[in-house]
Design a protein around this motif. Structure first.
Motif, PDB file in Angstrom:
ATOM      1  N   PHE A  54       0.754  -1.048  -0.062  1.00 30.69           N
ATOM      2  CA  PHE A  54       0.087  -0.109  -0.036  1.00 30.69           C
ATOM      3  C   PHE A  54       0.939   1.130   0.202  1.00 30.69           C
ATOM      4  CE2 PHE A  54      -1.959   3.641   2.179  1.00 30.69           C
ATOM      5  CZ  PHE A  54      -3.280   3.646   1.683  1.00 30.69           C
ATOM      6  N   TYR A  55       0.725   2.024  -0.983  1.00 30.87           N
ATOM      7  CA  TYR A  55       1.418   3.417  -1.174  1.00 30.87           C
ATOM      8  C   TYR A  55       0.453   4.607  -0.999  1.00 30.87           C
ATOM      9  CZ  TYR A  55       4.857   0.119  -3.152  1.00 30.87           C
ATOM     10  OH  TYR A  55       5.741  -0.891  -3.334  1.00 30.87           O
ATOM     11  N   ALA A  56       1.072   5.661  -0.469  1.00 28.26           N
ATOM     12  CA  ALA A  56       0.133   6.743  -0.321  1.00 28.26           C
ATOM     13  C   ALA A  56       1.048   7.912  -0.878  1.00 28.26           C
ATOM     14  CB  ALA A  56      -0.476   7.215   0.910  1.00 28.26           C
ATOM     15  N   ASP A  57       0.401   8.823  -1.757  1.00 28.97           N
ATOM     16  CA  ASP A  57       0.873  10.243  -2.028  1.00 28.97           C
ATOM     17  C   ASP A  57       0.203  11.156  -1.853  1.00 28.97           C
ATOM     18  OD1 ASP A  57       2.406  12.170  -3.378  1.00 28.97           O
ATOM     19  OD2 ASP A  57       2.077  11.243  -5.373  1.00 28.97           O
ATOM     20  N   GLY A  58       0.934  12.221  -0.427  1.00 26.64           N
ATOM     21  CA  GLY A  58       0.358  13.265  -0.127  1.00 26.64           C
ATOM     22  C   GLY A  58       1.181  14.482  -0.609  1.00 26.64           C
ATOM     23  N   LEU A 112       3.280   0.336   3.326  1.00 22.86           N
ATOM     24  CA  LEU A 112       2.767  -0.717   4.137  1.00 22.86           C
ATOM     25  C   LEU A 112       2.800  -1.986   3.499  1.00 22.86           C
ATOM     26  CD1 LEU A 112      -0.422   1.120   5.914  1.00 22.86           C
ATOM     27  CD2 LEU A 112       2.115   1.075   6.832  1.00 22.86           C
ATOM     28  N   HIS A 113       2.974  -3.235   3.981  1.00 21.41           N
ATOM     29  CA  HIS A 113       3.220  -4.337   3.187  1.00 21.41           C
ATOM     30  C   HIS A 113       2.298  -5.530   4.106  1.00 21.41           C
ATOM     31  CE1 HIS A 113       5.970  -2.970   0.523  1.00 21.41           C
ATOM     32  NE2 HIS A 113       6.638  -2.444   1.538  1.00 21.41           N
ATOM     33  N   GLY A 114       1.752  -6.324   3.544  1.00 17.55           N
ATOM     34  CA  GLY A 114       1.235  -7.521   4.136  1.00 17.55           C
ATOM     35  C   GLY A 114      -0.269  -7.546   4.048  1.00 17.55           C
ATOM     36  N   ASN A 115      -1.084  -8.411   3.815  1.00 17.25           N
ATOM     37  CA  ASN A 115      -2.462  -8.563   3.696  1.00 17.25           C
ATOM     38  C   ASN A 115      -3.113  -8.122   4.928  1.00 17.25           C
ATOM     39  OD1 ASN A 115      -1.975 -10.851   4.844  1.00 17.25           O
ATOM     40  ND2 ASN A 115      -3.473 -12.206   3.904  1.00 17.25           N
ATOM     41  N   VAL A 116      -2.990  -8.770   5.978  1.00 23.18           N
ATOM     42  CA  VAL A 116      -3.650  -8.224   7.390  1.00 23.18           C
ATOM     43  C   VAL A 116      -3.184  -6.569   7.742  1.00 23.18           C
ATOM     44  CG1 VAL A 116      -3.706  -8.930   9.659  1.00 23.18           C
ATOM     45  CG2 VAL A 116      -3.398 -10.834   8.003  1.00 23.18           C
ATOM     46  N   VAL A 162      -2.378  -4.359   5.829  1.00 20.92           N
ATOM     47  CA  VAL A 162      -3.170  -3.166   4.709  1.00 20.92           C
ATOM     48  C   VAL A 162      -4.597  -3.490   5.181  1.00 20.92           C
ATOM     49  CG1 VAL A 162      -3.450  -2.793   2.548  1.00 20.92           C
ATOM     50  CG2 VAL A 162      -1.283  -3.401   3.172  1.00 20.92           C
ATOM     51  N   ALA A 163      -5.044  -4.787   5.186  1.00 20.93           N
ATOM     52  CA  ALA A 163      -6.503  -4.662   5.366  1.00 20.93           C
ATOM     53  C   ALA A 163      -7.171  -3.913   6.623  1.00 20.93           C
ATOM     54  CB  ALA A 163      -6.992  -6.178   5.614  1.00 20.93           C
ATOM     55  N   ARG A 164      -6.320  -3.882   7.808  1.00 17.14           N
ATOM     56  CA  ARG A 164      -6.596  -2.985   9.165  1.00 17.14           C
ATOM     57  C   ARG A 164      -6.520  -1.700   8.907  1.00 17.14           C
ATOM     58  NH1 ARG A 164      -3.414  -7.001  13.359  1.00 17.14           N
ATOM     59  NH2 ARG A 164      -4.960  -8.627  13.641  1.00 17.14           N
ATOM     60  N   PHE A 165      -5.515  -1.339   7.969  1.00 14.45           N
ATOM     61  CA  PHE A 165      -5.306  -0.064   7.650  1.00 14.45           C
ATOM     62  C   PHE A 165      -6.566   0.487   6.776  1.00 14.45           C
ATOM     63  CE2 PHE A 165      -3.736   3.813   5.160  1.00 14.45           C
ATOM     64  CZ  PHE A 165      -3.215   4.461   6.244  1.00 14.45           C
ATOM     65  N   LEU A 166      -6.855  -0.200   5.596  1.00  7.43           N
ATOM     66  CA  LEU A 166      -7.794   0.281   4.938  1.00  7.43           C
ATOM     67  C   LEU A 166      -9.419   0.234   5.604  1.00  7.43           C
ATOM     68  CD1 LEU A 166      -7.224  -1.933   1.800  1.00  7.43           C
ATOM     69  CD2 LEU A 166      -7.017   0.642   1.855  1.00  7.43           C
ATOM     70  N   SER A 177      -2.524  -6.885  -5.808  1.00  3.71           N
ATOM     71  CA  SER A 177      -1.120  -6.510  -5.464  1.00  3.71           C
ATOM     72  C   SER A 177      -0.543  -5.348  -4.913  1.00  3.71           C
ATOM     73  CB  SER A 177      -0.257  -7.462  -6.457  1.00  3.71           C
ATOM     74  OG  SER A 177      -0.644  -6.532  -7.508  1.00  3.71           O
ATOM     75  N   VAL A 178      -1.336  -4.574  -5.234  1.00  3.12           N
ATOM     76  CA  VAL A 178      -0.928  -3.019  -5.106  1.00  3.12           C
ATOM     77  C   VAL A 178      -1.743  -2.180  -4.876  1.00  3.12           C
ATOM     78  CG1 VAL A 178       0.728  -1.228  -6.002  1.00  3.12           C
ATOM     79  CG2 VAL A 178       1.406  -3.634  -6.314  1.00  3.12           C
ATOM     80  N   ILE A 179      -2.003  -1.364  -3.876  1.00  4.09           N
ATOM     81  CA  ILE A 179      -3.110  -0.263  -3.919  1.00  4.09           C
ATOM     82  C   ILE A 179      -2.301   1.150  -3.588  1.00  4.09           C
ATOM     83  CG2 ILE A 179      -4.862   0.632  -2.400  1.00  4.09           C
ATOM     84  CD1 ILE A 179      -5.263  -2.489  -1.540  1.00  4.09           C
ATOM     85  N   GLY A 180      -2.521   1.999  -4.247  1.00  7.63           N
ATOM     86  CA  GLY A 180      -2.016   3.475  -4.227  1.00  7.63           C
ATOM     87  C   GLY A 180      -3.174   4.314  -4.012  1.00  7.63           C
ATOM     88  N   ASN A 181      -2.921   5.241  -2.941  1.00  7.29           N
ATOM     89  CA  ASN A 181      -3.931   6.109  -2.695  1.00  7.29           C
ATOM     90  C   ASN A 181      -3.277   7.668  -3.087  1.00  7.29           C
ATOM     91  OD1 ASN A 181      -6.183   7.127  -1.645  1.00  7.29           O
ATOM     92  ND2 ASN A 181      -5.190   7.226   0.709  1.00  7.29           N
ATOM     93  N   GLN A 182      -3.820   8.087  -4.094  1.00  9.73           N
ATOM     94  CA  GLN A 182      -3.254   9.500  -4.451  1.00  9.73           C
ATOM     95  C   GLN A 182      -4.027  10.600  -3.694  1.00  9.73           C
ATOM     96  OE1 GLN A 182      -1.254  11.691  -5.480  1.00  9.73           O
ATOM     97  NE2 GLN A 182      -0.503  10.466  -7.097  1.00  9.73           N
TER      98      GLN A 182
END
Length: 303
Positions: free
Chosen positions: A202-206, A217-221, A223-227, A275-280
């Motif tokens: 998971f990547y975020a660009d502020g 952030l890495h790992g399914n659990v 990233v899931a908790r963060f989302l 596999s990848v999530i990006g938050n712009q």
């Protein structure tokens, strides 16, 4: 015979396609297209024939993009947090933006291309995406053919782990995305984790202009908790969430009550899992999509 205005206009999608993949920026790519179009127009008006307009346009756009990328890379060196590309809507109505969709247009792959230097990126894209022969590529980047082959080999090796691992399955991926967005809507951590790859990133660009995690952030659990936490926060802020498509990937447009865009959550599916999530969230990279909201003010309660 001079190239007509109509013919020059038909070359704009090609030039934008090259420039956007090179730069990962809609606005910077538009600047390249504008300058390249001006040079083509001036060449045409001079009476000097352009025997192969597509080749000429590709050469001018690529060289301008290489110059722009060198400047952009210097900016990236002092960029705050993770750099992600500017989103390109799949339903973009600008004729110049109607580029052919493939995996090299996805936000995840454009981010991977950041590993390559300007000439490496140009050689890779001209060969892999635009299927040019080595003689054409060598002329554009002003290297000999042997050097271009070596550059391509090196570029492929540097981005090998960022390329798709399997062919897509439209029906499977559509069902996967439905599960993901349904789980996201209710903040179901277990359901979210089930559709994320074990090594999901998971990547975020502020860009230092909006609240965002500075490091991936890495790992399914994880990233899931963060989302799930993001969704709970969004509900409290009364934001709107709408599914859309950006860069050939599924995305979630998050907007304020008045419809202004706050962020774009982009989701890349690979090998049957996300596999990848990006938050712009960088407002400068959202302005080409319409009105942009002030996320900082919303989070601080000044709304």
């Amino acid at each position: 015979m001079p190239t007509s205005t109509a013919e020059l206009g038909e070359l704009r999608p090609l030039m934008f396609s090259i420039a956007y993949r090179m730069l990962g920026s809609v606005s910077d790519a538009e600047d390249v297209v504008q300058e390249a179009s001006l040079r083509l127009h001036e060449r045409s008006r001079s009476g000097e024939p352009i025997e192969r307009p597509e080749a000429f346009a590709s050469t001018v756009a690529t060289r301008l993009a290489i110059d722009a990328l060198r400047s952009a890379r210097r900016r990236h060196e002092v960029y705050l947090g993770t750099w992600l590309p500017e989103p390109l809507p799949d339903d973009d109505q600008d004729p110049a933006h109607r580029v052919e969709r493939d995996e090299t247009l996805s936000f995840a792959f454009l981010a991977v291309l950041e590993r390559l230097g300007p000439v490496e990126r140009a050689v890779f894209l001209l060969r892999e995406v635009f299927v040019m022969d080595y003689a054409e590529i060598a002329a554009i980047v002003e290297r000999d053919e042997a050097a271009c082959r070596q550059i391509l080999h090196r570029a492929r090796a540097r981005i090998a782990d960022g390329r798709p691992r399997s062919k897509t399955d439209a029906a499977r991926d559509a069902a996967l995305l439905d599960t993901f967005f349904a789980a996201l809507d209710v903040g179901d951590v277990d359901a979210l984790a089930s559709v994320l790859a074990d090594d999901v990133a998971f990547y975020a660009d502020g860009g230092g202009k909006a609240p965002a995690v500075r490091h991936p952030l890495h790992g399914n659990v994880t990233v899931a908790r963060f989302l799930a936490g993001l969704v709970r926060r969004g509900v409290g802020l009364q934001v709107r969430m709408e599914r859309t498509w950006m860069n050939g990937d599924a995305a979630l447009r998050v907007s304020s009550a008045d419809g202004a865009t706050l962020s774009l959550l982009m989701v890349h599916v690979d090998d049957g899992r996300i596999s990848v999530i990006g938050n712009q969230l960088n407002p400068d990279k959202l302005r080409h999509l319409g009105p942009v909201g002030d996320l900082n003010a919303l989070v601080s309660g000044d709304h």
